[in-house]
Motif scaffolding. Sequence first.
Motif, short mmCIF file in Angstrom:
data_model
loop_
_atom_site.label_atom_id
_atom_site.label_comp_id
_atom_site.label_asym_id
_atom_site.label_seq_id
_atom_site.Cartn_x
_atom_site.Cartn_y
_atom_site.Cartn_z
N ASN A 339 0.83 -1.21 0.00
CA ASN A 339 0.00 0.00 0.00
C ASN A 339 0.86 1.26 0.00
O ASN A 339 0.56 2.23 -0.69
N GLN A 340 1.94 1.19 0.79
CA GLN A 340 2.86 2.34 0.83
C GLN A 340 3.50 2.57 -0.53
O GLN A 340 3.64 3.70 -0.99
N LEU A 341 3.85 1.46 -1.17
CA LEU A 341 4.47 1.56 -2.49
C LEU A 341 3.51 2.20 -3.50
O LEU A 341 3.90 3.06 -4.29
N VAL A 342 2.25 1.78 -3.47
CA VAL A 342 1.27 2.34 -4.40
C VAL A 342 1.13 3.84 -4.18
O VAL A 342 1.14 4.62 -5.14
N VAL A 343 1.02 4.25 -2.93
CA VAL A 343 0.85 5.68 -2.64
C VAL A 343 2.06 6.45 -3.17
O VAL A 343 1.92 7.49 -3.83
N LYS A 344 3.25 5.91 -2.91
CA LYS A 344 4.48 6.59 -3.35
C LYS A 344 4.48 6.73 -4.88
O LYS A 344 4.73 7.82 -5.41
N LEU A 345 4.13 5.65 -5.56
CA LEU A 345 4.16 5.69 -7.03
C LEU A 345 3.07 6.60 -7.60
O LEU A 345 3.29 7.30 -8.59
N LEU A 346 1.92 6.61 -6.95
CA LEU A 346 0.83 7.50 -7.42
C LEU A 346 1.26 8.95 -7.29
O LEU A 346 1.03 9.76 -8.20
N MET A 347 1.89 9.27 -6.16
CA MET A 347 2.34 10.65 -5.96
C MET A 347 3.40 11.03 -6.98
O MET A 347 3.35 12.11 -7.55
N GLU A 348 4.31 10.11 -7.21
CA GLU A 348 5.34 10.34 -8.23
C GLU A 348 4.70 10.62 -9.59
O GLU A 348 5.02 11.60 -10.25
N LEU A 350 1.80 11.64 -10.32
CA LEU A 350 1.00 12.86 -10.38
C LEU A 350 1.82 14.11 -10.03
O LEU A 350 1.28 15.21 -9.94
N GLY A 351 3.11 13.88 -9.77
CA GLY A 351 4.00 15.00 -9.49
C GLY A 351 3.71 15.68 -8.15
O GLY A 351 3.89 16.88 -7.99
N VAL A 352 3.25 14.89 -7.16
CA VAL A 352 2.97 15.44 -5.83
C VAL A 352 4.22 15.27 -4.98
O VAL A 352 4.77 14.17 -4.89
N THR A 353 4.62 16.33 -4.32
CA THR A 353 5.87 16.23 -3.57
C THR A 353 5.68 16.25 -2.05
O THR A 353 6.55 15.85 -1.30
N LYS A 354 4.47 16.68 -1.61
CA LYS A 354 4.30 16.81 -0.14
C LYS A 354 4.37 15.44 0.55
O LYS A 354 4.08 14.40 -0.07
N GLU A 355 4.72 15.48 1.83
CA GLU A 355 4.83 14.25 2.63
C GLU A 355 3.44 13.72 2.96
O GLU A 355 2.58 14.46 3.45
N ILE A 356 3.18 12.46 2.66
CA ILE A 356 1.90 11.87 3.08
C ILE A 356 2.22 10.57 3.80
O ILE A 356 2.87 9.69 3.26
N ALA A 357 1.78 10.47 5.04
CA ALA A 357 2.09 9.26 5.82
C ALA A 357 1.03 8.20 5.58
O ALA A 357 -0.16 8.51 5.59
N VAL A 358 1.46 6.98 5.33
CA VAL A 358 0.50 5.89 5.16
C VAL A 358 0.54 4.99 6.38
O VAL A 358 1.58 4.53 6.76
#
Length: 358
Positions: A339-348, A350-358
């Motif tokens: 799940n963490q990996l998916v969130v990281k890749l989705l942010m990448e 979509l070009g999102v840089t802010k910190e999001i904790a999973v």
Amino acid sequence: MISNLVKENIKSLIPYEVKECETVAKLDANENNNVDYLLNQKIAKALMELKVNQYPDTDCCELRRILGKQLRLSPQQLLIGCGSDQIILMILQAFIGAGDKILIHTPTFGMYKISTQIVGGSTIEVPLGEDFTFDYYNFVKVMKKEAPKVVFLTNPNNPTGGVIPREQIIRIIEHANGIVVIDEAYVEFYGETVLDLVNYYPNLIVLRTLSKGYGLAGARVGYGVASKELMGILYKVKPPYNIGSLSQVAAKVCLENKEMLDRVIKEIIIERDKMADVLSDIPDIKVYKSHGNFLLCKVGKAKEVYQHLADHKVLVRYFGEEGPLKGCIRITIGTKEENQLVVKLLMEALGVTKEIAV
Ligand SMILES: Cc1ncc(COP(=O)(O)O)c(C=O)c1O
């Protein structure tokens, strides 16, 4: 020459598509990636006793006895299928032929329509309403007009994760002129069932599977529950020995270790709701409320996002750029790391840089 021999309904059939590729996170088929390794050991031990030289128990008597006890139903009200897919097909083989209609809401699980086409029937589709909520009034209106022989309701629905209120299901069963099938493939992640109604409505069939919550997709075991009268009809079309003895053993071990799986299911539900919050915080992602072990998300640049995940061997389900699911991906809730990996890749992607904790 062979193509001339093919039945008309099969010629135009678009088969169910399954993507086979190497993955580090397989999150495209709503499997349970969190099952305890201990269960494998228990299954392996039980398999040692098995007489594989003999045909399996054709009607899965032992499995039905265990299930019947757990669900407080007579084994005669239970039918085991090679996945619930096979029970869907058996229902259609028993009730639907050329000229007959089934009714479904869309979008939903693809096999109702595919199997209906295979048996020569046709499918009437009622679109879901805003944000994929069930459009009860329109559904009943169409049902009264079209008089389908079989109605399928998926609760919770795949791929949207939405649910249908119990009172609406009851009214549909009461208004229907034919069979009503409630597909509860994801019931473990929802908690509400209409299984109790099979003793009151002779036209009701409830479908369940061990492929999702129970983490046994590889064994292909699903079951149907209905009145004894309806079951008597379905048993007429059931192929002999439809569940291999290895799968019967695996299913028995699974059911006997229900508490272990219940724990895993609770964790997945918590993780799903957490993921939904996290993903909702990402700009360009709309998350639909889900009662399954997956999340449907409408994503900006969905094709590129899907490809970015696939390039990193993370497989989710992408629904293309046409129809009601255009721009949507469905993500199965996996292990915490997945799940963490998916969130990281989705942010990448979509070009999102802010910190999001999973
Ligand atoms: C709603 C629904 N029903 C039935 C199935 C079929 O499950 P199985 O054949 O593995 O039991 C699926 C699988 O994805 C599903 O989503």
